[in-house]
Enzyme design. Structure first.
Site, PDB file in Angstrom:
ATOM      1  CB  CYS A   2      -0.957   0.087   1.182  1.00  0.00           C
ATOM      2  SG  CYS A   2      -2.080  -1.305   1.276  1.00  0.00           S
ATOM      3  NE  ARG A  27       4.779   1.706  -0.073  1.00  0.00           N
ATOM      4  CZ  ARG A  27       5.752   1.531   0.815  1.00  0.00           C
ATOM      5  NH1 ARG A  27       6.995   1.767   0.458  1.00  0.00           N
ATOM      6  NH2 ARG A  27       5.489   1.137   2.031  1.00  0.00           N
ATOM      7  N   GLY A 101      -1.056  -0.796   6.465  1.00  0.00           N
ATOM      8  CA  GLY A 101      -0.800  -1.595   7.669  1.00  0.00           C
ATOM      9  C   GLY A 101      -2.019  -2.434   8.004  1.00  0.00           C
ATOM     10  CE  LYS A 485      12.909 -13.155  -8.535  1.00  0.00           C
ATOM     11  NZ  LYS A 485      13.463 -13.056  -7.235  1.00  0.00           N
ATOM     12  CD  GLU A 488       8.865 -13.142  -6.808  1.00  0.00           C
ATOM     13  OE1 GLU A 488      10.012 -13.195  -7.303  1.00  0.00           O
ATOM     14  OE2 GLU A 488       8.532 -12.288  -5.979  1.00  0.00           O
ATOM     15  CG  HIS A 504      14.895 -38.808  -0.251  1.00  0.00           C
ATOM     16  ND1 HIS A 504      15.138 -40.083   0.192  1.00  0.00           N
ATOM     17  CD2 HIS A 504      16.098 -38.200  -0.335  1.00  0.00           C
ATOM     18  CE1 HIS A 504      16.443 -40.240   0.399  1.00  0.00           C
ATOM     19  NE2 HIS A 504      17.047 -39.106   0.077  1.00  0.00           N
ATOM     20  CE  LYS A 603      11.375  -4.327  -5.004  1.00  0.00           C
ATOM     21  NZ  LYS A 603      11.940  -5.570  -5.559  1.00  0.00           N
TER      22      LYS A 603
END
Ligand code: M6R
Length: 608
Positions: A2, A27, A101, A485, A488, A504, A603
């Site tokens: 945010c 953000r 937040g 990478k 994403e 395994h 970010k």
């Protein structure tokens, strides 16, 4: 996570708020909103999607006024929708707030406010803030915000405007960053300095539990006891990197290509060749304690966690030190023995990651020495650590971290070299590390010249929907980071595994539709890696190897090979990840993905 921007001054607020939002968009980018105070009225526009969607929606809507706030969101409570987008208003439509937040006690507060007949319009935790301010408002906005903040639990950066205070923005910070920008007859608020670079270089960073009020004639800052504070103004020299991508199609590609410079910046002025050691001014105040620590615990998240896993090999190899690496989000659930003999090292690009901050607080409580490796100067983690080292890699805007990762590996090497030279590492060994570090920028440049080959390979592999990435020892974290990478930015399923673990379980996934990316170095793990690759080939799996220039045999066993220069084993991850960043980039590009702003991500992750 945010982004908030606020403006109060002589200019029309809207264009500045929109420009600031675009600069903060990395953000969070699932919805956005903007409110301007205009003749005792709030003029609010919100939209689902990117800031460009908000801009389009706002074109038809004149929003004059010289004071306002805006927000770009990464959803926590409530899906991305217009109602859940910020700013949020009170019942009377006079108060608007933007929040970054989490308000942890919002359910209790909401219940109380509902009982007092407040009407809620969103599913967010944030809306309670607007209604609480409404409860406490008696003509003095600042006082009402102060009272409101006393009731909030959790983390917040909040910006508030009131229709009746046409020339005032009130901000308050606890946990989520808020800075103030000081211009000529105008004042700004923002989540980070990138938003303000075109407008002012004069910045004040608020500390937790500080409140600031902006108005065209000036600003003031107080603590939550209503006492005035005098805070230093910093003059920021940061270049406006967001202004252009320097000819690259995406920030991610630009940042991949900036790695030689970022690596050089990580070691420039920090090595003392004549003594085979590094020099890290940021660690000097704690050096005596650091020399004798018995244990190092590295805490971090995501890509920074994989840097930490590489760090374990680096510290173990150079320092003869017991090293543990913990995911910051899990740290507080461990019963780790941390005391004065332990150093906890937090790695964070943003310096804002809530999980990492929580881990640091936990470690502090137990008496450990707290160190940090952070890229963003003055960020929360930089402030709460006892000592640390900055990456100086320049800002990273691509949500997928690239240049900070390689820069973190170099900084970790310099830290380990510094400590190691007090713990038995010889001058000759130290000098070998220095020479290898100095060669890295040139070696990365060489890999980058192979871009056409990497692009071609990526195109061939872009038809697959699942990938396994494997590596041993230093290459195991590289396998994890290479897989991260890819998932994403291309949304393709990819798993990173230590190669020895494959038999395994994961080997059951292998068939002709499930390719493997094997990271292979000409070191003590080479023969075992060849065996693991043979096991995959025997099950019809296609194998792409990222391998050292010297390993001839690899071409005989793998379907495709990308070559990288060779260096010391502890530094090989710096080189091996570069083609994997490009591999992920070109696959995502061929799928038409939004590479710099991948879906669902942001970010800086400022919530736990
Ligand atoms: O800012 P930090 O380094 O603390 O961030 C940690 C992770 O959120 C971050 O590395 C994330 O995994 C990136 N998107 C990786 O590309």
């Amino acid at each position: 996570m945010c982004g908030i921007i606020g403006y109060c001054g002589v200019r029309t607020a809207k264009p500045i708020l929109l420009d600031g939002l675009k600069r903060l968009e990395y953000r969070g980018y699932d919805s956005a909103g903007l409110v301007v105070v205009d003749g005792k009225k709030l003029n609010l526009v919100r939209a689902v999607g990117k800031v460009s969607d908000l801009e389009k929606k706002g074109i038809a809507r004149p929003q004059p006024g010289h004071c306002g706030i805006a927000h770009t969101r990464w959803a926590t409570h409530g899906r991305p929708s217009e109602e859940n987008a910020h700013p949020h208003c009170d019942c009377g439509g006079k108060i608007a707030i933007a929040h970054n937040g989490i308000i942890e006690n919002y359910l209790d507060l909401k219940e109380e406010l509902l009982a007092r007949k407040h009407e809620f319009r969103s599913e967010t935790d944030s809306e309670v803030i607007a209604h609480l301010i409404e409860e406490y408002y008696d003509g003095d906005l600042e006082k009402a915000v102060l009272k409101t903040v006393q009731r909030l639990e959790g983390t917040f950066g909040i910006a508030v405007v009131h229709a009746d205070s046409e020339d005032q923005v009130v901000m308050v910070k606890r946990g989520s960053p808020i800075i103030i920008g000081i211009g000529e007859g105008e004042y700004f608020a923002a989540s980070d300095a990138n938003a303000l670079l075109p407008y002012t270089q004069k910045i004040i960073s608020l500390n937790d539990d500080e409140l600031a009020v902006l108005h065209p004639g000036g600003y003031h800052i107080k603590n939550l006891n209503n006492e005035f504070l005098q805070k230093q103004i910093e003059i920021r020299q940061d270049r406006d990197e967001l202004a252009d991508k320097k000819g690259f199609e995406h920030f991610m590609l630009k940042e991949i290509f900036e790695q030689p410079e970022a690596i050089e910046n990580a070691f420039r002025g920090r090595i003392v060749e004549g003594e085979g050691v590094s020099k890290l001014g940021g660690l000097e105040p704690v050096m005596e304690r650091l020399k004798s620590v018995k244990k190092l615990v590295i805490v971090s998240c995501g890509t920074s966690y994989y840097a930490g896993l590489c760090g374990r090999y680096i510290f173990e190899s150079l320092c003869d030190l017991h090293v543990e690496v913990e995911m910051a989000s899990e740290f507080r659930y461990r019963r780790l023995k941390l005391d004065g003999d332990t150093a906890v090292l937090a790695l964070s690009q943003s310096g804002e990651t809530a999980d990492t901050i929580a881990a640091i607080r936990e470690a502090k409580r137990k008496g450990a020495l707290i160190l940090g490796v952070v890229n963003v100067v003055g960020s929360a983690i930089a402030q709460i650590t006892d000592a640390g080292v900055y990456n100086h890699a320049g800002p990273e805007f691509g949500v997928a971290s690239t240049k900070i990762y390689t820069s973190q590996l170099v900084v970790l090497t310099l830290m380990a070299l510094l400590i190691g030279r007090y713990r038995g590492l010889s001058f000759t060994e130290g000098s070998a590390v220095i020479q290898a570090v100095k060669k890295l920028p040139r070696q990365v440049k060489k890999i980058l010249t192979d871009i056409e080959h990497i692009k071609k390979v990526a195109q061939e592999y872009s038809r697959y929907r699942d990938f396994l990435f494997i590596g041993r020892q230093h290459n195991y974290p590289t396998a994890m980071e290479g897989a991260l990478k890819l998932k994403e930015i291309s949304y393709i399923h990819a798993e990173g595994y230590p190669a020895g673990e494959m038999k395994h379980g994961p080997i059951s996934l292998i068939d002709e539709n499930f390719p493997t990316v094997a990271i292979v170095s000409q070191d003590s793990t080479f023969d075992k890696m060849i065996s693991n690759i043979q096991e995959i080939k025997a099950r019809n799996g296609r194998v792409l190897a990222v391998a050292g220039e010297g390993s001839d045999r690899i071409g005989d066993v793998c379907d495709d090979v990308i070559r990288v220069p060779e260096t010391l084993p502890i530094l090989q991850p710096v080189l091996n990840i570069v083609p994997l960043q490009l591999f992920a980039y070109f696959i995502a590009r061929s799928k038409g993905c939004d590479i710099d702003k991948p879906r669902n991500l942001a970010k800086s992750v400022t919530v736990e």
